[in-house]
Design an enzyme around this catalytic site. Structure first.
Site, short mmCIF file in Angstrom:
data_model
loop_
_atom_site.label_atom_id
_atom_site.label_comp_id
_atom_site.label_asym_id
_atom_site.label_seq_id
_atom_site.Cartn_x
_atom_site.Cartn_y
_atom_site.Cartn_z
N PRO A 1 0.80 -1.23 0.00
CA PRO A 1 0.00 0.00 0.00
C PRO A 1 0.83 1.29 0.00
CG PRO A 1 -0.08 -1.09 2.14
CD PRO A 1 0.56 -2.05 1.19
N ASN A 2 0.32 2.24 -0.71
CA ASN A 2 0.87 3.61 -0.81
C ASN A 2 2.14 3.70 -1.66
OD1 ASN A 2 -1.14 4.90 0.89
ND2 ASN A 2 -0.20 3.75 2.57
N ARG B 1 5.24 10.96 -2.53
CA ARG B 1 4.98 10.66 -1.12
C ARG B 1 6.24 10.87 -0.27
NH1 ARG B 1 4.92 4.46 1.09
NH2 ARG B 1 4.15 4.97 3.16
N TYR C 1 11.27 8.53 1.05
CA TYR C 1 11.15 7.52 -0.01
C TYR C 1 11.77 7.94 -1.34
CZ TYR C 1 7.98 5.45 3.35
OH TYR C 1 7.45 4.90 4.51
N ASN D 1 7.74 -5.75 -1.17
CA ASN D 1 7.77 -4.66 -0.20
C ASN D 1 6.34 -4.57 0.33
OD1 ASN D 1 7.76 -2.37 1.31
ND2 ASN D 1 8.85 -1.10 -0.19
N ALA E 1 3.23 -0.88 4.75
CA ALA E 1 2.72 -0.84 6.13
C ALA E 1 2.26 -2.22 6.61
CB ALA E 1 1.57 0.15 6.21
N GLU F 1 12.29 -9.73 1.28
CA GLU F 1 11.53 -8.56 1.75
C GLU F 1 12.38 -7.31 1.51
OE1 GLU F 1 10.94 -8.92 5.96
OE2 GLU F 1 10.18 -6.87 6.17
N HIS G 1 12.59 -2.96 1.81
CA HIS G 1 12.08 -1.65 2.27
C HIS G 1 12.99 -0.57 1.73
CE1 HIS G 1 9.24 -3.62 4.81
NE2 HIS G 1 10.21 -4.42 5.22
N ARG H 1 13.54 4.14 12.17
CA ARG H 1 12.31 4.93 12.20
C ARG H 1 11.50 4.63 13.46
NH1 ARG H 1 9.43 4.60 6.58
NH2 ARG H 1 8.36 6.41 7.49
C1 DQA Z 1 8.30 0.84 3.69
C2 DQA Z 1 8.43 1.04 5.19
C3 DQA Z 1 7.09 0.86 5.89
O1 DQA Z 1 7.25 1.07 7.29
C4 DQA Z 1 6.09 1.87 5.37
O2 DQA Z 1 4.83 1.65 5.95
C5 DQA Z 1 6.00 1.88 3.89
C6 DQA Z 1 7.21 1.71 3.08
C7 DQA Z 1 9.60 1.16 2.92
O3 DQA Z 1 9.69 0.77 1.78
O4 DQA Z 1 10.48 1.80 3.48
O5 DQA Z 1 4.94 2.16 3.33
O6 DQA Z 1 7.99 -0.53 3.45
#
Ligand code: DQA
Length: 166
Positions: free
Chosen positions: A10-11, A18, A23, A74, A77, A98, A100, A107
């Site tokens: 998501p997002n 964003r 990011y 990825n 959240a 995985e 990120h 964080r």
């Molecule tokens: C994320 C890190 C997560 O904590 C966050 O909710 C994201 C992006 C990253 O790529 O750094 O949406 O997965």
């Protein structure tokens, strides 16, 4: 040819606009193009998808069992909340990396916990889009160097025949 499913949670469709200080400026499209370019160099097939829905990600992971050799995800959240995504990865048993973009351990405390890392072969965190490229190289090495790739159905059939199981 190795087949790898790349999933963005998501997002991540908002990448580039964003929270750029966290990011970065690259759009998801640009990240996906870089992954596709590397896949071509490695002679691997990648299929890339993004969803804001946990259920859709679970379905895509389940479907990967039949069609792919490994997964790069990825979970965004959902990393920190989703037993369902963890269980789907464990259920399909495909090697999964995985990724990120940000360093989740630098964080907020709630981001320090990943439900996914326990079922992933590895995690890359904090290297921005390069993390996806390293994941692809790592998964490619994992699948090719030690023959951990699933047999094709033709190979599985001939092995079964050799053992006299059919
Ligand atoms: C994320 C890190 C997560 O904590 C966050 O909710 C994201 C992006 C990253 O790529 O750094 O949406 O997965």
């Amino acid at each position: 040819m190795l087949r790898i499913r790349v999933l963005h949670g998501p997002n991540l469709n908002l990448l580039g606009s964003r929270e750029q200080s966290i990011y970065g400026m690259l759009s998801l499209e640009a990240v996906d193009s870089a992954i596709t370019k590397l896949a071509e160099e490695l002679a691997a097939q990648v299929d890339l998808s993004q969803s804001n829905s946990e259920g859709e990600l679970v379905t895509w992971i389940q479907e990967a069992r039949a069609e792919y050799d490994g997964i790069i995800i990825n979970p965004a959240a959902y990393t920190h909340t989703s037993v369902a995504i963890r269980d789907a990865i464990a259920a399909v048993g495909l090697p999964t990396i995985e990724v990120h973009l940000s360093n989740i351990y630098q964080r907020e405390e709630f981001r320090h916990r990943s439900y996914i890392s326990g079922v992933a072969i590895g995690q890359i965190s904090g290297l921005g889009p390069t993390g996806y490229l390293l994941a692809l190289r790592g998964l490619h090495d994992y699948l090719t160097t030690s023959k951990r790739r699933k047999p094709t159905s033709a190979q599985a059939t001939s092995r079964g025949a050799a053992k006299g199981t059919r």
